[in-house]
Design a protein around this motif. Structure first.
Motif, PDB file in Angstrom:
ATOM      1  N   ARG A 107       7.921  -0.603  37.380  1.00 45.75           N
ATOM      2  CA  ARG A 107       7.406  -0.114  36.088  1.00 45.75           C
ATOM      3  C   ARG A 107       6.003   0.462  36.267  1.00 45.75           C
ATOM      4  NH1 ARG A 107       9.125   2.172  31.667  1.00 45.75           N
ATOM      5  NH2 ARG A 107       7.839   1.689  29.885  1.00 45.75           N
ATOM      6  N   ASP A 108       5.179  -0.193  37.081  1.00 44.75           N
ATOM      7  CA  ASP A 108       3.830   0.319  37.350  1.00 44.75           C
ATOM      8  C   ASP A 108       3.877   1.655  38.084  1.00 44.75           C
ATOM      9  OD1 ASP A 108       2.599  -1.792  36.056  1.00 44.75           O
ATOM     10  OD2 ASP A 108       2.206  -2.919  37.902  1.00 44.75           O
ATOM     11  N   ASP A 109       4.841   1.802  38.994  1.00 40.08           N
ATOM     12  CA  ASP A 109       5.010   3.081  39.696  1.00 40.08           C
ATOM     13  C   ASP A 109       5.360   4.197  38.717  1.00 40.08           C
ATOM     14  OD1 ASP A 109       4.561   1.911  42.196  1.00 40.08           O
ATOM     15  OD2 ASP A 109       6.710   1.689  42.634  1.00 40.08           O
ATOM     16  N   VAL A 110       6.240   3.893  37.767  1.00 37.63           N
ATOM     17  CA  VAL A 110       6.644   4.900  36.777  1.00 37.63           C
ATOM     18  C   VAL A 110       5.444   5.301  35.920  1.00 37.63           C
ATOM     19  CG1 VAL A 110       8.114   5.360  34.766  1.00 37.63           C
ATOM     20  CG2 VAL A 110       9.054   4.162  36.756  1.00 37.63           C
ATOM     21  N   LYS A 111       4.649   4.315  35.523  1.00 38.39           N
ATOM     22  CA  LYS A 111       3.436   4.623  34.755  1.00 38.39           C
ATOM     23  C   LYS A 111       2.477   5.473  35.580  1.00 38.39           C
ATOM     24  CE  LYS A 111       3.515   0.482  31.864  1.00 38.39           C
ATOM     25  NZ  LYS A 111       2.852  -0.800  31.583  1.00 38.39           N
ATOM     26  N   ALA A 112       2.333   5.142  36.855  1.00 38.41           N
ATOM     27  CA  ALA A 112       1.448   5.920  37.731  1.00 38.41           C
ATOM     28  C   ALA A 112       1.977   7.344  37.910  1.00 38.41           C
ATOM     29  CB  ALA A 112       1.308   5.227  39.087  1.00 38.41           C
ATOM     30  N   LEU A 113       3.277   7.486  38.063  1.00 38.17           N
ATOM     31  CA  LEU A 113       3.877   8.813  38.198  1.00 38.17           C
ATOM     32  C   LEU A 113       3.605   9.647  36.944  1.00 38.17           C
ATOM     33  CD1 LEU A 113       5.669  10.780  39.818  1.00 38.17           C
ATOM     34  CD2 LEU A 113       7.657   9.704  38.708  1.00 38.17           C
ATOM     35  N   ALA A 114       3.819   9.048  35.782  1.00 38.97           N
ATOM     36  CA  ALA A 114       3.553   9.756  34.530  1.00 38.97           C
ATOM     37  C   ALA A 114       2.079  10.139  34.417  1.00 38.97           C
ATOM     38  CB  ALA A 114       3.973   8.888  33.341  1.00 38.97           C
ATOM     39  N   THR A 115       1.207   9.242  34.821  1.00 44.23           N
ATOM     40  CA  THR A 115      -0.238   9.509  34.780  1.00 44.23           C
ATOM     41  C   THR A 115      -0.613  10.641  35.731  1.00 44.23           C
ATOM     42  OG1 THR A 115      -0.700   7.212  34.164  1.00 44.23           O
ATOM     43  CG2 THR A 115      -2.511   8.467  35.138  1.00 44.23           C
ATOM     44  N   LEU A 116       0.017  10.693  36.892  1.00 44.47           N
ATOM     45  CA  LEU A 116      -0.267  11.749  37.861  1.00 44.47           C
ATOM     46  C   LEU A 116       0.298  13.104  37.414  1.00 44.47           C
ATOM     47  CD1 LEU A 116       0.475   9.862  41.185  1.00 44.47           C
ATOM     48  CD2 LEU A 116      -1.744  10.727  40.445  1.00 44.47           C
ATOM     49  N   LEU A 117       1.497  13.101  36.844  1.00 44.62           N
ATOM     50  CA  LEU A 117       2.137  14.365  36.488  1.00 44.62           C
ATOM     51  C   LEU A 117       1.569  15.001  35.221  1.00 44.62           C
ATOM     52  CD1 LEU A 117       5.876  13.619  37.315  1.00 44.62           C
ATOM     53  CD2 LEU A 117       4.242  15.006  38.614  1.00 44.62           C
ATOM     54  N   ALA A 118       1.075  14.203  34.291  1.00 46.49           N
ATOM     55  CA  ALA A 118       0.584  14.750  33.018  1.00 46.49           C
ATOM     56  C   ALA A 118      -0.506  15.813  33.203  1.00 46.49           C
ATOM     57  CB  ALA A 118       0.112  13.630  32.097  1.00 46.49           C
ATOM     58  N   PRO A 119      -1.561  15.558  33.970  1.00 46.15           N
ATOM     59  CA  PRO A 119      -2.578  16.605  34.111  1.00 46.15           C
ATOM     60  C   PRO A 119      -2.090  17.825  34.895  1.00 46.15           C
ATOM     61  CG  PRO A 119      -3.161  14.713  35.471  1.00 46.15           C
ATOM     62  CD  PRO A 119      -1.967  14.317  34.643  1.00 46.15           C
ATOM     63  N   VAL A 120      -1.147  17.627  35.814  1.00 44.12           N
ATOM     64  CA  VAL A 120      -0.590  18.759  36.551  1.00 44.12           C
ATOM     65  C   VAL A 120       0.219  19.632  35.591  1.00 44.12           C
ATOM     66  CG1 VAL A 120       0.972  19.449  38.417  1.00 44.12           C
ATOM     67  CG2 VAL A 120      -0.547  17.490  38.728  1.00 44.12           C
ATOM     68  N   ARG A 121       1.025  18.988  34.766  1.00 45.18           N
ATOM     69  CA  ARG A 121       1.813  19.716  33.769  1.00 45.18           C
ATOM     70  C   ARG A 121       0.891  20.490  32.833  1.00 45.18           C
ATOM     71  NH1 ARG A 121       2.977  19.225  28.569  1.00 45.18           N
ATOM     72  NH2 ARG A 121       4.970  19.973  27.806  1.00 45.18           N
ATOM     73  N   GLU A 122      -0.141  19.828  32.333  1.00 38.77           N
ATOM     74  CA  GLU A 122      -1.068  20.492  31.415  1.00 38.77           C
ATOM     75  C   GLU A 122      -1.772  21.659  32.096  1.00 38.77           C
ATOM     76  OE1 GLU A 122      -1.257  20.045  28.118  1.00 38.77           O
ATOM     77  OE2 GLU A 122       0.425  18.693  28.506  1.00 38.77           O
ATOM     78  N   HIS A 123      -2.155  21.480  33.359  1.00 40.72           N
ATOM     79  CA  HIS A 123      -2.797  22.560  34.112  1.00 40.72           C
ATOM     80  C   HIS A 123      -1.844  23.746  34.254  1.00 40.72           C
ATOM     81  CE1 HIS A 123      -5.214  24.598  37.099  1.00 40.72           C
ATOM     82  NE2 HIS A 123      -4.174  24.599  37.930  1.00 40.72           N
ATOM     83  N   MET A 124      -0.602  23.467  34.591  1.00 40.78           N
ATOM     84  CA  MET A 124       0.377  24.539  34.740  1.00 40.78           C
ATOM     85  C   MET A 124       0.684  25.206  33.405  1.00 40.78           C
ATOM     86  SD  MET A 124       3.081  23.027  37.452  1.00 40.78           S
ATOM     87  CE  MET A 124       2.767  23.106  39.199  1.00 40.78           C
ATOM     88  N   ARG A 125       0.733  24.440  32.339  1.00 38.09           N
ATOM     89  CA  ARG A 125       0.995  24.997  31.009  1.00 38.09           C
ATOM     90  C   ARG A 125      -0.176  25.847  30.506  1.00 38.09           C
ATOM     91  NH1 ARG A 125       5.819  25.682  28.498  1.00 38.09           N
ATOM     92  NH2 ARG A 125       7.209  24.037  29.107  1.00 38.09           N
ATOM     93  N   SER A 126      -1.365  25.630  31.069  1.00 42.61           N
ATOM     94  CA  SER A 126      -2.524  26.428  30.631  1.00 42.61           C
ATOM     95  C   SER A 126      -2.427  27.868  31.120  1.00 42.61           C
ATOM     96  CB  SER A 126      -3.835  25.793  31.098  1.00 42.61           C
ATOM     97  OG  SER A 126      -3.987  25.917  32.495  1.00 42.61           O
ATOM     98  N   THR A 127      -1.648  28.101  32.174  1.00 40.64           N
ATOM     99  CA  THR A 127      -1.398  29.462  32.667  1.00 40.64           C
ATOM    100  C   THR A 127       0.091  29.587  32.993  1.00 40.64           C
ATOM    101  OG1 THR A 127      -1.982  28.776  34.907  1.00 40.64           O
ATOM    102  CG2 THR A 127      -3.719  29.830  33.620  1.00 40.64           C
ATOM    103  N   PRO A 128       0.948  29.549  31.962  1.00 42.73           N
ATOM    104  CA  PRO A 128       2.387  29.549  32.214  1.00 42.73           C
ATOM    105  C   PRO A 128       2.874  30.918  32.689  1.00 42.73           C
ATOM    106  CG  PRO A 128       1.971  29.715  29.880  1.00 42.73           C
ATOM    107  CD  PRO A 128       0.636  29.518  30.549  1.00 42.73           C
ATOM    108  N   PRO A 129       4.059  30.930  33.315  1.00 42.27           N
ATOM    109  CA  PRO A 129       4.651  32.216  33.660  1.00 42.27           C
ATOM    110  C   PRO A 129       4.940  32.998  32.375  1.00 42.27           C
ATOM    111  CG  PRO A 129       6.222  30.435  33.983  1.00 42.27           C
ATOM    112  CD  PRO A 129       4.904  29.806  33.656  1.00 42.27           C
ATOM    113  N   ARG A 130       5.060  34.296  32.494  1.00 38.78           N
ATOM    114  CA  ARG A 130       5.251  35.140  31.304  1.00 38.78           C
ATOM    115  C   ARG A 130       6.418  34.657  30.443  1.00 38.78           C
ATOM    116  NH1 ARG A 130       7.918  39.478  29.322  1.00 38.78           N
ATOM    117  NH2 ARG A 130       6.730  40.879  28.019  1.00 38.78           N
ATOM    118  N   SER A 131       7.493  34.218  31.085  1.00 40.32           N
ATOM    119  CA  SER A 131       8.656  33.773  30.333  1.00 40.32           C
ATOM    120  C   SER A 131       8.367  32.527  29.507  1.00 40.32           C
ATOM    121  CB  SER A 131       9.828  33.493  31.268  1.00 40.32           C
ATOM    122  OG  SER A 131       9.527  32.405  32.112  1.00 40.32           O
ATOM    123  N   ALA A 132       7.338  31.782  29.896  1.00 38.37           N
ATOM    124  CA  ALA A 132       7.015  30.549  29.178  1.00 38.37           C
ATOM    125  C   ALA A 132       5.764  30.689  28.337  1.00 38.37           C
ATOM    126  CB  ALA A 132       6.826  29.409  30.164  1.00 38.37           C
ATOM    127  N   ALA A 133       5.128  31.853  28.379  1.00 38.48           N
ATOM    128  CA  ALA A 133       3.898  32.053  27.608  1.00 38.48           C
ATOM    129  C   ALA A 133       4.237  32.343  26.153  1.00 38.48           C
ATOM    130  CB  ALA A 133       3.096  33.214  28.188  1.00 38.48           C
TER     131      ALA A 133
END
Length: 167
Positions: free
Chosen positions: A133-159
Motif C-alpha cells: 500500500r505504501d508503494d502504491v502511495k509512493a507511485l501515485a506521489t511520484l507520477l502526479a507531478p510528472v503527469r501535471e508537467h506533461m499536461r502543462s505542454t500537451p501534444p496538439r491532440s490533447a491541447a
C-alpha cells in the motif's frame, strides 16, 4: 569543441525503459481483456468510462479528446463506432453551436458494468499486486507531478482548443 548531446544517466535510462515496458505490458493485457469481455478497444473503453463517471453521462467531444489524449478526428471515428452499436448518442452541444456532446446510453452503461470487473482484476493483478500500500502511495506521489508537467505542454491532440470571443 561542440557541445555534447543531451543524455540520460544509467538510472534515468533504466527508469525510462522500465516505465515503457510496464506501460506496454499493462496496456496489452487491458486491451486483450476489453476485447474478450466487451469487444471494445482501449479508447472506446476510456470514452465509456469517462461518460459513465460523469454525473450527466455526457461530455463534449473536445473535452473527451483532451482527457484521453487522442486526436479529435480519431475520437470522432471511435464515438461513431460506439454510436452505431447503441452505446452512445451524439448531439449538437447546447452551449457551443460547433460542438458535439456525447452521452452514454443504458446499453453503454450495461456494457461498462460488464467489462469493468475484469478490467479492475487485470489492473490490480498486474500493477498493484506486487506493491505494498505504501508503494502504491509512493507511485501515485511520484507520477502526479510528472503527469501535471506533461499536461502543462500537451501534444496538439490533447491541447484544449482556444475559444474565440464572439463579442
Amino acid at each position: 569543441m561542440p557541445d555534447s548531446p543531451p543524455s540520460l544517466d544509467a538510472v534515468q535510462l533504466g527508469a525510462y525503459f522500465d516505465l515503457i515496458e510496464v506501460t506496454s505490458l499493462l496496456r496489452h493485457a487491458v486491451e486483450q481483456q476489453l476485447r474478450e469481455a466487451g469487444d471494445l478497444s482501449y479508447v472506446q473503453f476510456q470514452l465509456l468510462a469517462r461518460l459513465g463517471d460523469s454525473p450527466t453521462g455526457s461530455h463534449r467531444m473536445t473535452d473527451l479528446a483532451d482527457g484521453v489524449v487522442y486526436s479529435r478526428s480519431g475520437l470522432t471515428y471511435q464515438a461513431g463506432l460506439l454510436e452505431k452499436t447503441g452505446l452512445v448518442v451524439r448531439a449538437p452541444s447546447a452551449d457551443d453551436e460547433r460542438g458535439i456532446t456525447v452521452t452514454i446510453t443504458d446499453a453503454g452503461r450495461a456494457l461498462l458494468a460488464r467489462v469493468l470487473p475484469g478490467h479492475i482484476e487485470v489492473v490490480k493483478g498486474l500493477l498493484f499486486e506486487p506493491l505494498s500500500r505504501d508503494d502504491v502511495k509512493a507511485l501515485a506521489t511520484l507520477l502526479a507531478p510528472v503527469r501535471e508537467h506533461m499536461r502543462s505542454t500537451p501534444p496538439r491532440s490533447a491541447a484544449p482548443r482556444r475559444r474565440k470571443d464572439r463579442g
